[in-house]
Write an enzyme that holds these catalytic residues in place. Structure first.
Site, PDB file in Angstrom:
ATOM      1  N   SER A 107       0.845  -1.197   0.000  1.00 50.21           N
ATOM      2  CA  SER A 107       0.000   0.000   0.000  1.00 50.21           C
ATOM      3  C   SER A 107       0.880   1.246   0.000  1.00 50.21           C
ATOM      4  O   SER A 107       0.390   2.354  -0.203  1.00 50.21           O
ATOM      5  CB  SER A 107      -0.937   0.013   1.219  1.00 50.21           C
TER       6      SER A 107
ATOM      7  N   ASP B 245       5.885  -6.990   2.513  1.00 51.32           N
ATOM      8  CA  ASP B 245       4.936  -7.431   1.489  1.00 51.32           C
ATOM      9  C   ASP B 245       5.703  -7.690   0.190  1.00 51.32           C
ATOM     10  O   ASP B 245       6.455  -6.831  -0.261  1.00 51.32           O
ATOM     11  CB  ASP B 245       3.951  -6.261   1.240  1.00 51.32           C
TER      12      ASP B 245
ATOM     13  N   GLU C 118       0.123 -12.353  -1.753  1.00 48.65           N
ATOM     14  CA  GLU C 118      -1.287 -12.494  -2.096  1.00 48.65           C
ATOM     15  C   GLU C 118      -1.515 -13.756  -2.924  1.00 48.65           C
ATOM     16  O   GLU C 118      -0.648 -14.140  -3.710  1.00 48.65           O
ATOM     17  CB  GLU C 118      -1.754 -11.268  -2.919  1.00 48.65           C
TER      18      GLU C 118
ATOM     19  N   GLU D  47      -9.076  -9.770   3.397  1.00 43.64           N
ATOM     20  CA  GLU D  47      -9.408  -8.377   3.077  1.00 43.64           C
ATOM     21  C   GLU D  47     -10.780  -8.273   2.416  1.00 43.64           C
ATOM     22  O   GLU D  47     -11.076  -8.954   1.440  1.00 43.64           O
ATOM     23  CB  GLU D  47      -8.322  -7.779   2.154  1.00 43.64           C
TER      24      GLU D  47
ATOM     25  N   LYS E 252       4.870 -11.417   3.274  1.00 41.68           N
ATOM     26  CA  LYS E 252       3.448 -11.659   2.973  1.00 41.68           C
ATOM     27  C   LYS E 252       3.294 -11.731   1.456  1.00 41.68           C
ATOM     28  O   LYS E 252       3.980 -11.010   0.734  1.00 41.68           O
ATOM     29  CB  LYS E 252       2.577 -10.529   3.536  1.00 41.68           C
TER      30      LYS E 252
HETATM   31  O1  KIV Z   1      -0.409  -3.464   1.462  1.00 46.48           O
HETATM   32  C1  KIV Z   1      -1.073  -3.435   2.500  1.00 46.48           C
HETATM   33  O2  KIV Z   1      -1.083  -2.443   3.246  1.00 46.48           O
HETATM   34  C2  KIV Z   1      -1.853  -4.609   2.834  1.00 46.48           C
HETATM   35  C3  KIV Z   1      -2.826  -4.493   3.954  1.00 46.48           C
HETATM   36  C4  KIV Z   1      -4.043  -3.783   3.484  1.00 46.48           C
HETATM   37  C5  KIV Z   1      -3.165  -5.793   4.559  1.00 46.48           C
HETATM   38  O3  KIV Z   1      -1.723  -5.609   2.212  1.00 46.48           O
END
Ligand code: KIV
Length: 275
Positions: free
Chosen positions: A56, A94, A126, A193, A124
């Site tokens: 994000s 992420d 997806e 989400e 993390k």
């Molecule tokens: O990128 C991000 O901030 C996220 C959150 C919304 C979980 O993946």
């Protein structure tokens, strides 16, 4: 009701084991996003359990429409500076769009690079079934993986909108199945989400590992928000799942205006503020 802080209370460093104990004991898990050193220090001082350097950052730091343009190098840079501000919380990086989708070898190499160069505790990514093989390999070599299902922003061009996922039975069933697959592959937790609370509950009850919800209702084992959203820094973004704990955009603009006017009226600096 007093805040339930049984497991996390005396923890010096949050690990996947601590998170599992929290789920098992019914203590809610907290996570917020972060992209810089100072905010990381404040989050850690507040005793948040997990700090996510989310992609994000593409939206809230870089001003892009989607998360897709964020590069692996940018993620490495932001995670490294966040890491410097954190002693207790688990720091999660992420994985950026196209850093893990090309093939398992490529994904493993990129995740390893992120762990090595940033000092993060976990990564993390997806996706459901199609990343299960990658998750399994990562976990085998010692890289903890958090999954992410439901509205997965890296697939925005496939979805066509940011609307709630898993409303139709077929999609809800797929999310449920994917959650079980990711757990079996070795994920230590899964972000859910923007899905109906009922589905959030069903998945959270079926899984042994913790679920972390964002717009997924109160039955998830923990919650995450994008920090600039919950601080009220993005005035035009008002989805119902964001609770704003501050009106920081307004407060910052007021402070900037007061500074400008003080300088222009020669009220700053004063003698006391000079050498
Ligand atoms: O990128 C991000 O901030 C996220 C959150 C919304 C979980 O993946």
């Amino acid at each position: 009701m007093p805040v339930k802080r049984l497991i996390s209370k005396d923890v010096q460093h949050v690990t996947t084991k601590v998170l599992q104990l929290m789920k098992d004991s019914g203590e809610k898990i907290t996570m917020l996003t972060c992209y810089d050193y100072l905010t990381a220090k404040f989050l850690d001082a507040a005793k948040i359990e997990m700090i996510l350097v989310g992609d994000s950052l593409g939206n809230v730091v870089q001003g892009n429409e989607t998360t897709l343009p964020v590069t692996l190098e940018e993620m490495i840079y932001h995670t490294s500076i966040v890491r410097k501000g954190v002693e207790r919380a688990m720091v999660i990086a992420d994985m950026t769009f196209m850093s893990y989708q090309v093939g398992e070898d490529d994904a493993v190499r990129n995740c390893g690079k992120v762990m090595k160069l940033t000092g993060c505790d976990a990564i993390k990514m997806e996706g459901g079934d199609y990343i299960a093989g990658t998750v399994k390999r990562l976990v085998e070599i010692g890289i903890p993986v958090m999954g992410h299902l439901g509205l997965t922003p890296q697939s925005i061009n496939k979805f066509g909108s940011y609307k709630t996922r898993g409303i139709e039975k077929s999609e809800a069933d797929q999310i449920y199945k994917d959650a079980l697959i990711l757990e079996k592959a070795g994920c230590f937790a899964i972000v859910l989400e923007k899905i109906p609370a009922k589905l959030g509950k069903k998945v959270s009850e079926a899984l042994k590992i913790p679920t972390i919800g964002i717009g997924a209702g109160q039955y998830c084992d923990g919650q995450v928000l994008v920090t600039p959203d919950m601080l009220g820094m993005i005035e035009e973004f008002k989805p119902r799942f964001v609770r704003k704990y501050m009106t920081l955009a307004q407060d910052m603009k007021d402070a900037f205006r007061r500074y400008i006017s003080d300088v222009k009226e020669n009220k700053f600096p004063t003698k006391e503020e000079s050498y």
